[in-house]
Design a protein around this motif. Structure first.
Motif, PDB file in Angstrom:
ATOM      1  N   LEU A 245      41.223 124.224 162.982  1.00 28.39           N
ATOM      2  CA  LEU A 245      40.838 125.108 161.876  1.00 28.39           C
ATOM      3  C   LEU A 245      41.923 126.116 161.520  1.00 28.39           C
ATOM      4  O   LEU A 245      42.264 126.264 160.336  1.00 28.39           O
ATOM      5  CB  LEU A 245      39.530 125.820 162.225  1.00 28.39           C
ATOM      6  CG  LEU A 245      39.006 126.802 161.157  1.00 28.39           C
ATOM      7  CD1 LEU A 245      38.771 126.079 159.834  1.00 28.39           C
ATOM      8  CD2 LEU A 245      37.736 127.488 161.628  1.00 28.39           C
ATOM      9  N   PRO A 246      42.527 126.855 162.492  1.00 29.13           N
ATOM     10  CA  PRO A 246      43.585 127.801 162.115  1.00 29.13           C
ATOM     11  C   PRO A 246      44.772 127.132 161.424  1.00 29.13           C
ATOM     12  O   PRO A 246      45.295 127.646 160.434  1.00 29.13           O
ATOM     13  CB  PRO A 246      43.998 128.426 163.459  1.00 29.13           C
ATOM     14  CG  PRO A 246      42.830 128.244 164.344  1.00 29.13           C
ATOM     15  CD  PRO A 246      42.209 126.962 163.931  1.00 29.13           C
ATOM     16  N   LEU A 251      47.952 125.806 156.547  1.00 25.02           N
ATOM     17  CA  LEU A 251      48.460 124.780 155.628  1.00 25.02           C
ATOM     18  C   LEU A 251      47.916 124.986 154.222  1.00 25.02           C
ATOM     19  O   LEU A 251      48.646 124.837 153.235  1.00 25.02           O
ATOM     20  CB  LEU A 251      48.068 123.389 156.143  1.00 25.02           C
ATOM     21  CG  LEU A 251      48.917 122.820 157.282  1.00 25.02           C
ATOM     22  CD1 LEU A 251      48.342 121.486 157.749  1.00 25.02           C
ATOM     23  CD2 LEU A 251      50.364 122.628 156.837  1.00 25.02           C
ATOM     24  N   THR A 252      46.639 125.344 154.138  1.00 21.46           N
ATOM     25  CA  THR A 252      46.049 125.592 152.821  1.00 21.46           C
ATOM     26  C   THR A 252      46.768 126.729 152.106  1.00 21.46           C
ATOM     27  O   THR A 252      47.089 126.631 150.912  1.00 21.46           O
ATOM     28  CB  THR A 252      44.549 125.925 152.972  1.00 21.46           C
ATOM     29  OG1 THR A 252      43.881 124.837 153.627  1.00 21.46           O
ATOM     30  CG2 THR A 252      43.904 126.141 151.606  1.00 21.46           C
ATOM     31  N   VAL A 253      47.039 127.805 152.819  1.00 22.13           N
ATOM     32  CA  VAL A 253      47.737 128.947 152.230  1.00 22.13           C
ATOM     33  C   VAL A 253      49.142 128.564 151.798  1.00 22.13           C
ATOM     34  O   VAL A 253      49.588 128.882 150.684  1.00 22.13           O
ATOM     35  CB  VAL A 253      47.776 130.114 153.241  1.00 22.13           C
ATOM     36  CG1 VAL A 253      48.735 131.193 152.767  1.00 22.13           C
ATOM     37  CG2 VAL A 253      46.386 130.696 153.428  1.00 22.13           C
ATOM     38  N   GLY A 281      45.751 134.461 156.273  1.00 26.16           N
ATOM     39  CA  GLY A 281      46.681 134.187 157.365  1.00 26.16           C
ATOM     40  C   GLY A 281      46.327 134.964 158.621  1.00 26.16           C
ATOM     41  O   GLY A 281      46.368 134.418 159.736  1.00 26.16           O
ATOM     42  N   ILE A 282      45.975 136.233 158.462  1.00 25.53           N
ATOM     43  CA  ILE A 282      45.589 137.049 159.620  1.00 25.53           C
ATOM     44  C   ILE A 282      44.307 136.513 160.245  1.00 25.53           C
ATOM     45  O   ILE A 282      44.200 136.392 161.478  1.00 25.53           O
ATOM     46  CB  ILE A 282      45.415 138.519 159.202  1.00 25.53           C
ATOM     47  CG1 ILE A 282      46.767 139.119 158.817  1.00 25.53           C
ATOM     48  CG2 ILE A 282      44.775 139.339 160.322  1.00 25.53           C
ATOM     49  CD1 ILE A 282      46.674 140.516 158.257  1.00 25.53           C
ATOM     50  N   VAL A 283      43.334 136.170 159.408  1.00 23.96           N
ATOM     51  CA  VAL A 283      42.069 135.631 159.921  1.00 23.96           C
ATOM     52  C   VAL A 283      42.311 134.325 160.670  1.00 23.96           C
ATOM     53  O   VAL A 283      41.723 134.080 161.734  1.00 23.96           O
ATOM     54  CB  VAL A 283      41.073 135.427 158.761  1.00 23.96           C
ATOM     55  CG1 VAL A 283      39.839 134.671 159.245  1.00 23.96           C
ATOM     56  CG2 VAL A 283      40.655 136.765 158.172  1.00 23.96           C
ATOM     57  N   ALA A 284      43.208 133.473 160.135  1.00 25.25           N
ATOM     58  CA  ALA A 284      43.521 132.210 160.817  1.00 25.25           C
ATOM     59  C   ALA A 284      44.126 132.470 162.194  1.00 25.25           C
ATOM     60  O   ALA A 284      43.770 131.820 163.184  1.00 25.25           O
ATOM     61  CB  ALA A 284      44.475 131.385 159.963  1.00 25.25           C
ATOM     62  N   PHE A 285      45.031 133.443 162.258  1.00 27.12           N
ATOM     63  CA  PHE A 285      45.645 133.776 163.544  1.00 27.12           C
ATOM     64  C   PHE A 285      44.611 134.328 164.521  1.00 27.12           C
ATOM     65  O   PHE A 285      44.619 133.982 165.716  1.00 27.12           O
ATOM     66  CB  PHE A 285      46.764 134.792 163.320  1.00 27.12           C
ATOM     67  CG  PHE A 285      47.474 135.197 164.576  1.00 27.12           C
ATOM     68  CD1 PHE A 285      48.267 134.295 165.270  1.00 27.12           C
ATOM     69  CD2 PHE A 285      47.344 136.481 165.076  1.00 27.12           C
ATOM     70  CE1 PHE A 285      48.927 134.667 166.433  1.00 27.12           C
ATOM     71  CE2 PHE A 285      47.995 136.862 166.237  1.00 27.12           C
ATOM     72  CZ  PHE A 285      48.788 135.949 166.916  1.00 27.12           C
ATOM     73  N   LEU A 289      43.465 132.861 168.194  1.00 23.39           N
ATOM     74  CA  LEU A 289      43.381 133.630 169.437  1.00 23.39           C
ATOM     75  C   LEU A 289      41.981 133.533 170.046  1.00 23.39           C
ATOM     76  O   LEU A 289      41.827 133.403 171.265  1.00 23.39           O
ATOM     77  CB  LEU A 289      43.735 135.094 169.175  1.00 23.39           C
ATOM     78  CG  LEU A 289      45.187 135.404 168.808  1.00 23.39           C
ATOM     79  CD1 LEU A 289      45.352 136.898 168.566  1.00 23.39           C
ATOM     80  CD2 LEU A 289      46.132 134.946 169.908  1.00 23.39           C
ATOM     81  N   TRP A 290      40.967 133.620 169.193  1.00 27.32           N
ATOM     82  CA  TRP A 290      39.573 133.535 169.657  1.00 27.32           C
ATOM     83  C   TRP A 290      39.315 132.202 170.343  1.00 27.32           C
ATOM     84  O   TRP A 290      38.740 132.140 171.432  1.00 27.32           O
ATOM     85  CB  TRP A 290      38.646 133.723 168.464  1.00 27.32           C
ATOM     86  CG  TRP A 290      37.184 133.842 168.823  1.00 27.32           C
ATOM     87  CD1 TRP A 290      36.352 132.832 169.184  1.00 27.32           C
ATOM     88  CD2 TRP A 290      36.399 135.040 168.855  1.00 27.32           C
ATOM     89  NE1 TRP A 290      35.088 133.314 169.425  1.00 27.32           N
ATOM     90  CE2 TRP A 290      35.085 134.670 169.243  1.00 27.32           C
ATOM     91  CE3 TRP A 290      36.671 136.373 168.584  1.00 27.32           C
ATOM     92  CZ2 TRP A 290      34.064 135.594 169.354  1.00 27.32           C
ATOM     93  CZ3 TRP A 290      35.637 137.285 168.704  1.00 27.32           C
ATOM     94  CH2 TRP A 290      34.361 136.909 169.078  1.00 27.32           C
ATOM     95  N   ARG A 291      39.766 131.112 169.704  1.00 28.03           N
ATOM     96  CA  ARG A 291      39.506 129.782 170.269  1.00 28.03           C
ATOM     97  C   ARG A 291      40.325 129.531 171.532  1.00 28.03           C
ATOM     98  O   ARG A 291      39.847 128.874 172.461  1.00 28.03           O
ATOM     99  CB  ARG A 291      39.823 128.714 169.217  1.00 28.03           C
ATOM    100  CG  ARG A 291      38.846 128.725 168.049  1.00 28.03           C
ATOM    101  CD  ARG A 291      38.999 127.510 167.188  1.00 28.03           C
ATOM    102  NE  ARG A 291      37.891 127.370 166.248  1.00 28.03           N
ATOM    103  CZ  ARG A 291      37.620 126.264 165.566  1.00 28.03           C
ATOM    104  NH1 ARG A 291      38.398 125.208 165.712  1.00 28.03           N
ATOM    105  NH2 ARG A 291      36.601 126.219 164.746  1.00 28.03           N
ATOM    106  N   ILE A 292      41.543 130.050 171.576  1.00 26.35           N
ATOM    107  CA  ILE A 292      42.346 129.916 172.789  1.00 26.35           C
ATOM    108  C   ILE A 292      41.676 130.674 173.939  1.00 26.35           C
ATOM    109  O   ILE A 292      41.647 130.198 175.082  1.00 26.35           O
ATOM    110  CB  ILE A 292      43.782 130.427 172.547  1.00 26.35           C
ATOM    111  CG1 ILE A 292      44.530 129.465 171.626  1.00 26.35           C
ATOM    112  CG2 ILE A 292      44.528 130.585 173.862  1.00 26.35           C
ATOM    113  CD1 ILE A 292      45.911 129.930 171.249  1.00 26.35           C
ATOM    114  N   THR A 293      41.117 131.856 173.625  1.00 26.20           N
ATOM    115  CA  THR A 293      40.391 132.616 174.649  1.00 26.20           C
ATOM    116  C   THR A 293      39.196 131.824 175.165  1.00 26.20           C
ATOM    117  O   THR A 293      38.951 131.768 176.376  1.00 26.20           O
ATOM    118  CB  THR A 293      39.914 133.958 174.063  1.00 26.20           C
ATOM    119  OG1 THR A 293      41.038 134.701 173.578  1.00 26.20           O
ATOM    120  CG2 THR A 293      39.189 134.783 175.114  1.00 26.20           C
ATOM    121  N   ASP A 294      38.446 131.193 174.257  1.00 25.06           N
ATOM    122  CA  ASP A 294      37.305 130.368 174.671  1.00 25.06           C
ATOM    123  C   ASP A 294      37.757 129.199 175.544  1.00 25.06           C
ATOM    124  O   ASP A 294      37.131 128.880 176.562  1.00 25.06           O
ATOM    125  CB  ASP A 294      36.572 129.836 173.437  1.00 25.06           C
ATOM    126  CG  ASP A 294      35.632 130.867 172.834  1.00 25.06           C
ATOM    127  OD1 ASP A 294      35.237 131.794 173.555  1.00 25.06           O
ATOM    128  OD2 ASP A 294      35.315 130.756 171.638  1.00 25.06           O
TER     129      ASP A 294
END
Length: 589
Positions: A245-246, A251-253, A281-285, A289-294
């Motif tokens: 998703l990120p 890529l979309t941006v 872009g910030i939300v994607a980043f 980070l959120w998913r890597i933490t999970d």
């Protein structure tokens, strides 16, 4: 609790004194106002040219309103060009057309909103880079420059070099791609000073960029699954899902920016979308980070569960939640900064509040850090029998704040983790062997030959016993005291736990008593006790027999002193049956 409240009160009193003293010092010294304060109260510019950000926003608004004469007031022009109204309008239109065809400004939130501009770049003071224009022949860097003199209100305008480079480009009335393909009705009709057709193309390009990015992600995942062997595993699938998703949002941006710039969508529209693009872009980043933490949390918890380290799971969950709170907090600050909200005052307030909170909760923080240290170093685990300072017990639980031990008296002792991590911890559960170290005191009447016999037979016992570790045992005649002859034994027992070691030690001691009985001597009684009629004299017959045995060993060169013959050691190993004959053996039932 009272001590923490006192610390908080002391902190705020010191802060108040510091602020008050600074104000008083300024009043006593009669300090002059700084240049920044003077500039802050300087007369406002009707065109908003006091900062680089204001200049760019004002220029965009002017060309959006098609007020090119006002737009030209953001340029550094020669006196000759400034007098010619037509020339000023032509330069402004050329500037807009170049921006529409292949130019862009930095997002408004990135452009400095300070009167002194940016000071963290490599440019000279009073000059800021705010964008660029790409043509077929060259790339034009767009600079704004502060035209005011010292101690005068700032006035930021597009530099003379930038305007000169724009004027030198010959566009020959070229139209953008959109202006060539769109019907006149979609160009003439406007919404927000922008042709309706441009807004429609923005919507279409958003959908196209999203679908194209999904296609690219699908192809990338497909290739990864073919070339990466672990892609089909649980771990590989989790990694791919974390990044999908990120990366798709990025890529979309990127595709949207590339498409809209090359198609010639108005700079007015693109500049308005710049904040949205950076926000995405910030939300994607942050999502990454959120998913890597999970993923890290899930993977680590799975490993801890497999290893039986249940106490570490709670710490991992706590750290995971703390990290997510930090991600949300950082994201909010970043997005507010992009929108244009000044978050410096809020950060300062949060900093003071954080210091106050840290002072008030220092014990809690100390215990949490202690728990992290215990989990990382693992000096003890649940079920371990250990000694902490002068407390012995079995570890029942390791929490985020404290650790509980159950003593031999069946009581529960709770030790804060901060104190526990700083204590000396002796863990009996991690022993790989148990020491066997009895000190035997023999009667003074014991003859030297009897001592020799005891040294050899006791060592033979240790060599032969299957539960004694295969290393050279120590059996030495170490001293003559006032009331006894001292022999010290040192060996190590193989055992899985303390109870088993006690069983083996018991067997060794009983066998040693048999050897002592056969030697004809006995253990010495403490000198403080007096034995008269009940004292049993050593056996002369056994003593004589032992002397004969020692004599025979000497004649045959078989006296195993001071060292044992290696061949004899190999003969002795495992020759004793343990448990002894007649003992109950649970393995046979």
């Amino acid at each position: 609790m009272i001590l923490n409240v006192k610390r908080l009160l002391l902190f705020f009193v010191l802060l108040l004194v510091l602020v008050t003293s600074n104000k008083a010092t300024a009043q006593l010294l009669g300090t002059a106002k700084t240049t920044t304060e003077e500039l802050a109260k300087s007369p406002e510019d009707s065109l908003g040219r006091r900062t680089p950000q204001g200049t760019i926003n004002g220029f965009i608004k002017a060309i959006g309103d098609q007020n090119y004469l006002r737009a030209s007031q953001y340029f550094v022009l020669s006196k000759r060009s400034y007098r010619k109204t037509g020339e000023r309008i032509r330069i402004a239109k050329t500037f807009q057309q170049l921006l529409d065809q292949g130019g862009n400004f930095s997002p408004s939130s990135i452009i400095s909103n300070k009167e002194f501009g940016r000071i963290d770049d490599d440019l000279a003071t009073g000059i800021d880079l705010v964008g660029s224009i790409s043509t077929n022949k060259k790339t034009i860097q767009l600079y704004v420059e502060n035209q005011s003199e010292d101690n005068q209100p700032a006035l930021w305008l597009f530099s003379a070099e930038t305007i000169e480079a724009i004027v030198s480009v010959d566009i020959k009335g070229e139209k953008t791609f959109l202006d060539r393909i769109l019907p006149n009705v979609l160009i003439e009709r406007k919404l927000g000073n922008v042709p309706v057709g441009h807004w429609a193309v923005v919507v279409i390009m958003t959908v196209v960029s999203y679908l194209f990015s999904r296609l690219l992600i699908f192809m990338i995942v497909f290739v990864l699954q073919k070339i990466w062997k672990k892609a089909a595993s649980e771990k590989g699938d989790a990694i791919i899902n974390a990044f999908t998703l990120p990366v798709q949002m990025y890529l979309t941006v990127i595709l949207f920016v590339a498409f809209t710039q090359r198609m010639g969508i108005s700079i007015v529209v693109r500049q308005r979308f710049s904040i949205i693009i950076i926000t995405i872009g910030i939300v994607a980043f942050l999502i990454l980070l959120w998913r890597i933490t999970d993923f890290i949390s899930m993977f680590t918890r799975s490993r801890m569960n497999r290893r039986g380290r249940i106490s570490a799971v709670s710490a991992i969950l706590f750290l995971s939640r703390t990290t997510k709170v930090a991600i949300v907090f950082i994201g909010i600050i970043a997005i507010l900064g992009i929108i244009g909200v000044d978050v410096s005052a809020g950060l300062a307030a949060l900093g003071i509040g954080g210091i106050a909170l840290a002072l008030g909760a220092q014990k809690t923080i100390e215990n949490f850090v202690g728990s992290v240290s215990l989990i990382a170093d693992q000096p003890l685990r649940v079920g371990d029998y250990c000694r902490v300072d002068d407390i012995k017990g079995t570890v029942e639980s390791i929490g985020m704040r404290s650790t509980t031990l159950r003593t031999s008296a069946r009581t529960i002792v709770t030790i804060p983790n901060g104190q526990l991590s700083a204590s000396k911890i002796e863990n009996f559960a991690h022993r790989d062997r148990f020491i066997f170290n009895p000190i035997l005191n023999f009667r003074m009447e014991t003859t030297p030959d009897q001592i020799r016999y005891l040294l050899i037979e006791l060592r033979s016992l240790l060599y032969a016993h299957p539960e004694v570790i295969d290393s050279t045992p120590v059996v030495r005649f170490t001293g003559i005291t006032n009331d006894a002859l001292k022999v010290e034994v040192t060996a190590y027992i193989k055992a899985v736990n303390f109870e088993t070691s006690q069983e083996i030690q018991e067997d060794l001691l009983l066998r040693m008593m048999d050897i002592i009985e056969n030697s004809g001597t006995s253990l010495a009684y403490p000198s403080q006790r007096l034995f008269v009629s009940r004292d049993i004299l050593p056996s002369d017959e056994k003593s004589q027999a032992i002397s004969e045995t020692i004599k025979k060993w000497k004649e045959n060169n078989e006296l195993q002193l001071p060292k044992f013959d290696p061949k004899r050691v190999e003969e002795l190993k495992g020759s004793i049956k343990y448990p002894d004959e007649g003992s109950f053996n649970s393995n046979e039932t």
